[in-house]
Design a protein around this motif. Structure first.
Motif, PDB file in Angstrom:
ATOM      1  N   ASP A 114       7.647  -0.970 -10.476  1.00  0.00           N
ATOM      2  CA  ASP A 114       8.033  -2.033  -9.551  1.00  0.00           C
ATOM      3  C   ASP A 114       6.839  -2.787  -8.971  1.00  0.00           C
ATOM      4  O   ASP A 114       7.011  -3.666  -8.124  1.00  0.00           O
ATOM      5  N   GLY A 115       5.625  -2.433  -9.410  1.00  0.00           N
ATOM      6  CA  GLY A 115       4.438  -3.135  -8.933  1.00  0.00           C
ATOM      7  C   GLY A 115       3.794  -2.518  -7.715  1.00  0.00           C
ATOM      8  O   GLY A 115       2.742  -2.985  -7.272  1.00  0.00           O
ATOM      9  N   TYR A 116       4.388  -1.453  -7.180  1.00  0.00           N
ATOM     10  CA  TYR A 116       3.843  -0.847  -5.966  1.00  0.00           C
ATOM     11  C   TYR A 116       2.910   0.328  -6.251  1.00  0.00           C
ATOM     12  O   TYR A 116       2.298   0.870  -5.326  1.00  0.00           O
ATOM     13  N   THR A 117       2.808   0.714  -7.509  1.00  0.00           N
ATOM     14  CA  THR A 117       1.833   1.724  -7.930  1.00  0.00           C
ATOM     15  C   THR A 117       1.080   1.158  -9.119  1.00  0.00           C
ATOM     16  O   THR A 117       1.673   0.888 -10.173  1.00  0.00           O
ATOM     17  N   LEU A 118      -0.225   0.971  -8.947  1.00  0.00           N
ATOM     18  CA  LEU A 118      -1.059   0.364  -9.972  1.00  0.00           C
ATOM     19  C   LEU A 118      -2.189   1.303 -10.369  1.00  0.00           C
ATOM     20  O   LEU A 118      -2.521   2.235  -9.630  1.00  0.00           O
ATOM     21  N   LEU A 119      -2.771   1.040 -11.516  1.00  0.00           N
ATOM     22  CA  LEU A 119      -3.884   1.843 -12.019  1.00  0.00           C
ATOM     23  C   LEU A 119      -5.127   0.985 -12.162  1.00  0.00           C
ATOM     24  O   LEU A 119      -5.055  -0.142 -12.650  1.00  0.00           O
TER      25      LEU A 119
ATOM     26  N   SER B 229      14.342  -7.441  -6.465  1.00  0.00           N
ATOM     27  CA  SER B 229      13.142  -6.782  -5.976  1.00  0.00           C
ATOM     28  C   SER B 229      11.891  -7.565  -6.361  1.00  0.00           C
ATOM     29  O   SER B 229      10.953  -7.691  -5.583  1.00  0.00           O
ATOM     30  N   ALA B 230      11.867  -8.109  -7.578  1.00  0.00           N
ATOM     31  CA  ALA B 230      10.722  -8.884  -8.052  1.00  0.00           C
ATOM     32  C   ALA B 230      10.552 -10.159  -7.238  1.00  0.00           C
ATOM     33  O   ALA B 230       9.439 -10.570  -6.923  1.00  0.00           O
ATOM     34  N   GLN B 231      11.683 -10.783  -6.875  1.00  0.00           N
ATOM     35  CA  GLN B 231      11.622 -12.016  -6.094  1.00  0.00           C
ATOM     36  C   GLN B 231      11.046 -11.773  -4.706  1.00  0.00           C
ATOM     37  O   GLN B 231      10.405 -12.638  -4.121  1.00  0.00           O
TER      38      GLN B 231
END
Length: 321
Positions: free
Chosen positions: A83-88, A20-22
């Motif tokens: 997973d990087g798809y929700t950020l603050l 997923s990261a790739q």
């Protein structure tokens, strides 16, 4: 057998996360903002997000979730899938909230997030009513000492960066002053202009138009360096309080456990957006100095502010329920 099944499950998860990261990003990204739409922090992240979305070829949406000193927004991200798809959109307000409330937060500010990069720094200024007979920080301190308890300093609500910056200033200067909290920046600036308060501590962004129009005097900025948009206004540190510094900032952060390759990719995109001359100029016009950082330096900044403002909160006795 159970141990083998557990090991296989962990291995499968690790492989899935790596793959997923790739492929990151391959779908919409959401940035949760702990402030209302239209404010300077909201405008900042929208500018940067637009550039990132174009570069990464994936949409980025902004979800404004103000309230409870940023706790609502932060908690929603802390519990999100890493997973990087929700950020603050993290800020120095996040650091303040770590110590501001008597009740324990539903997350650990340092352990439950991975800071990615700063976006910008917001200078604050000490503003003085035009009829007050002071032109410098030294004169303001002198006036306060000659008139104990009579100097009034306006800020927004107790526990805000502006309010804590004022508390830090009076403490370090050794003066007796009345710090008056207002609902918002417009009320603070109006009170400073009319003389309802003698002075105020406010973020530069909303104050710049009136500073340039001569509505009140900006006698110092609270950051370590002079604000490039007001080169003739000195810092508090160079005006008599050498160790004084109070800066507002914001940054992007992800839930703890987000893969490092994902963190690095977002960091790269943030820095690329901030490096664009047009973005730097647009942010500077808002009183913001665009500046990215590494995940490590951003976490150090967060930790340092948690310690610094925690001490100010304790001394000023402004813990909130």
């Amino acid at each position: 057998m159970k141990r083998l099944q557990f090991a296989l499950a962990v291995f499968s998860l690790a492989v899935s996360v790596s793959a997923s990261a790739q492929n990151f990003p391959n779908k919409l990204i959401k940035i949760v903002v702990p402030f209302g739409a239209g404010g300077v922090a909201d405008l900042t992240v929208r500018m940067v997000a637009q550039e990132m979305a174009q570069s990464m070829k994936q949409p980025i949406i902004i979800e404004n979730r103000p309230g409870a000193g940023g706790i609502v927004a932060a908690n929603s991200v802390a519990s999100a899938t890493p997973d990087g798809y929700t950020l603050l959109l993290m800020s120095n307000g996040t650091a303040v909230s770590a110590n501001l409330f008597k009740l324990k937060l539903p997350y650990d500010t340092l352990a439950d997030f991975v800071p990615i990069s700063t976006l910008g720094y917001f200078d604050l200024a000490i503003l003085v009513n035009k009829n007050l007979p002071v032109k410098t920080v030294a004169e303001l301190i002198g006036y306060a000492k000659a008139n104990p308890g009579k100097l009034s300093i306006g800020t927004i609500n107790r526990g805000s960066t502006q309010n804590l910056a004022a508390e830090l200033f009076t403490s370090m200067a050794g003066i007796d002053a009345l710090i008056v909290p207002y609902k918002g920046s417009p009320e603070v600036l109006t009170a400073t202009t009319t003389g309802e308060v003698n002075a105020s501590v406010e973020i530069l962004s909303p104050a710049l138009p009136q500073i340039k129009a001569g509505g009140f005097n900006a006698i110092a900025v609270t950051s370590a360096k002079r604000f490039v948009g007001l080169p003739n206004v000195p810092t508090v540190a160079e005006s008599g309080l050498p160790n004084y510094q109070a800066t507002s900032w914001n940054a992007l952060a992800a839930p703890a456990g987000t893969p490092r390759p994902v963190i690095d990719r977002i960091n790269k995109e943030v820095k690329a957006a901030l490096a664009k001359p047009e973005i730097k100029a647009r942010l500077l016009a808002l009183g913001i100095v665009a500046q990215g950082g590494t995940p490590e330096s951003t976490k150090q900044l967060l930790a340092a502010d948690i310690a610094k403002w925690g001490d100010v909160i304790t001394k000023a006795k402004i813990l909130q329920q």
